[in-house]
Design a protein around this motif. Structure first.
Motif, PDB file in Angstrom:
ATOM      1  N   LYS A 260       6.372   1.851   1.116  1.00 53.41           N
ATOM      2  CA  LYS A 260       5.476   1.832  -0.041  1.00 53.41           C
ATOM      3  C   LYS A 260       5.705   0.542  -0.806  1.00 53.41           C
ATOM      4  CE  LYS A 260       3.982   4.611  -4.005  1.00 53.41           C
ATOM      5  NZ  LYS A 260       3.891   3.434  -4.891  1.00 53.41           N
ATOM      6  N   SER A 261       4.644   0.035  -1.398  1.00 58.37           N
ATOM      7  CA  SER A 261       4.787  -1.145  -2.244  1.00 58.37           C
ATOM      8  C   SER A 261       5.348  -0.734  -3.600  1.00 58.37           C
ATOM      9  CB  SER A 261       3.434  -1.837  -2.424  1.00 58.37           C
ATOM     10  OG  SER A 261       2.630  -1.106  -3.342  1.00 58.37           O
TER      11      SER A 261
ATOM     12  N   VAL B   4       9.278  -1.312  -1.887  1.00 58.25           N
ATOM     13  CA  VAL B   4      10.136  -0.647  -2.855  1.00 58.25           C
ATOM     14  C   VAL B   4      11.234   0.189  -2.203  1.00 58.25           C
ATOM     15  CG1 VAL B   4       8.774   1.478  -3.074  1.00 58.25           C
ATOM     16  CG2 VAL B   4      10.095   0.664  -5.017  1.00 58.25           C
ATOM     17  N   ASN B   5      11.055   0.616  -0.950  1.00 56.67           N
ATOM     18  CA  ASN B   5      11.945   1.648  -0.420  1.00 56.67           C
ATOM     19  C   ASN B   5      12.553   1.325   0.945  1.00 56.67           C
ATOM     20  OD1 ASN B   5       9.534   1.842   0.968  1.00 56.67           O
ATOM     21  ND2 ASN B   5       9.642   4.053   1.229  1.00 56.67           N
TER      22      ASN B   5
ATOM     23  N   LEU C 126       3.669   1.867   8.357  1.00 59.02           N
ATOM     24  CA  LEU C 126       2.615   2.337   7.460  1.00 59.02           C
ATOM     25  C   LEU C 126       3.028   2.019   6.035  1.00 59.02           C
ATOM     26  CD1 LEU C 126       1.951   5.881   8.990  1.00 59.02           C
ATOM     27  CD2 LEU C 126       0.970   3.682   9.682  1.00 59.02           C
ATOM     28  N   VAL C 127       2.185   1.305   5.311  1.00 67.52           N
ATOM     29  CA  VAL C 127       2.529   0.878   3.949  1.00 67.52           C
ATOM     30  C   VAL C 127       1.467   1.377   2.979  1.00 67.52           C
ATOM     31  CG1 VAL C 127       3.029  -1.054   2.427  1.00 67.52           C
ATOM     32  CG2 VAL C 127       3.659  -1.185   4.846  1.00 67.52           C
ATOM     33  N   GLU C 128       1.876   2.163   2.001  1.00 72.37           N
ATOM     34  CA  GLU C 128       0.955   2.623   0.967  1.00 72.37           C
ATOM     35  C   GLU C 128       0.797   1.553  -0.111  1.00 72.37           C
ATOM     36  OE1 GLU C 128       1.010   6.990  -0.191  1.00 72.37           O
ATOM     37  OE2 GLU C 128       3.062   6.686   0.512  1.00 72.37           O
ATOM     38  N   LEU C 129      -0.441   1.354  -0.533  1.00 71.58           N
ATOM     39  CA  LEU C 129      -0.765   0.454  -1.649  1.00 71.58           C
ATOM     40  C   LEU C 129      -0.264  -0.963  -1.407  1.00 71.58           C
ATOM     41  CD1 LEU C 129       0.041   2.925  -4.569  1.00 71.58           C
ATOM     42  CD2 LEU C 129      -2.215   2.313  -3.701  1.00 71.58           C
ATOM     43  N   GLY C 130      -0.538  -1.462  -0.200  1.00 68.37           N
ATOM     44  CA  GLY C 130      -0.068  -2.797   0.165  1.00 68.37           C
ATOM     45  C   GLY C 130      -1.151  -3.860   0.121  1.00 68.37           C
ATOM     46  N   ARG C 131      -0.724  -5.087  -0.108  1.00 66.06           N
ATOM     47  CA  ARG C 131      -1.572  -6.274   0.017  1.00 66.06           C
ATOM     48  C   ARG C 131      -1.200  -7.000   1.315  1.00 66.06           C
ATOM     49  NH1 ARG C 131      -5.737  -6.786  -3.998  1.00 66.06           N
ATOM     50  NH2 ARG C 131      -5.061  -5.498  -5.761  1.00 66.06           N
TER      51      ARG C 131
END
Length: 247
Positions: free
Chosen positions: A74-75, A94-95, A145-150
């Motif tokens: 996650k970002s 972040v994680n 898989l990345v949530e809320l990524g740019r």
């Protein structure tokens, strides 16, 4: 007598080549009602696309079918509103400490929602189904898989895996004719802080744009050339006609 303006035949022919709103005609000083309603509907679809979420369970199942390790990230963005206001936070993870079984890979494929999670839910494996079997014969690969990524978050993911190459599959800004358009950004030897001239982009991947087969062909070409020449971005010259031919 009708107030509706006749649309010339040449304009009607143009409509068959584009999803753009051309040759709409008029009723008096206004647009035809059907076209006004269609525009409002398209606008609603574009707004809805921004709020969609990654279908992580589906994407993990697809990765497992290919025998590719898939991890979740996650970002630093807290929610979708902050994502729109703080693009800088969408470029940072972040994680990473929570991810297990990390080892070096040649290629990391990042799937992130961007501005339309529906785009990657629909199109990511339409492309990857066509490339993963061949790539796995030559390279070690993982999926993140990345949530809320740019786009640039792919560089940090790649450093985390010590990867030589990253491909970021991301939902593009929803347009009024393409709320499900996906882009792929690729970088050779990615590092945090790289800017866009170091990347190559395959854009406009959706049912009415670049086909998944065309996108897969371009992705395989960019991977092969990047590893052969040890470059990516503006230094890597691409002849789309020669690559895609009549596809």
């Amino acid at each position: 007598m009708s107030n509706k303006l006749e649309i010339p035949a040449k304009w009607q022919q143009l409509k068959s080549y584009t999803k753009a709103r051309v040759a709409l005609g008029n009723v008096g000083t206004s647009l035809p009602l059907n076209d006004v309603l269609a525009l409002k509907h398209a606008h609603a679809l574009a707004k809805d696309a921004i709020l969609t979420q990654l279908d992580k369970e589906f994407l993990k199942i697809k990765a497992k079918e290919h025998g590719v390790l898939c991890s979740e990230f996650k970002s630093q963005v807290k929610d979708r509103l902050e994502y729109l206001k703080r693009p800088d936070l969408g470029r940072k993870l972040v994680n990473t400490s929570e991810v297990e079984n990390i080892k070096k890979v040649d290629i990391v494929i990042v799937i992130t929602d961007g501005l339309s999670a529906t785009a990657v839910n629909s199109n990511a494996f339409s492309v990857l189904d066509a490339v993963l079997p061949d790539l796995k014969e030559k390279f070690s690969i993982c999926i993140a898989l990345v949530e809320l990524g740019r786009v640039a978050i792919g560089d940090q993911v790649a450093e985390f895996y010590n990867a030589d190459f990253v491909a970021v599959l991301i939902g593009e800004r929803p347009g009024l004719s393409s709320p499900e358009s996906m882009g792929i950004y690729v970088t050779y030897k990615p590092k945090i802080g790289f800017t866009d001239e170091r990347r190559n982009c395959i854009s406009n991947i959706h049912k009415d744009g670049l086909s998944s087969i065309q996108a897969a062909t371009l992705l395989k070409y960019l991977i092969d050339r990047s590893f052969a020449l040890k470059i990516s971005g503006v230094e890597l010259k691409i002849d789309l006609g020669a690559i895609l031919g009549d596809e």
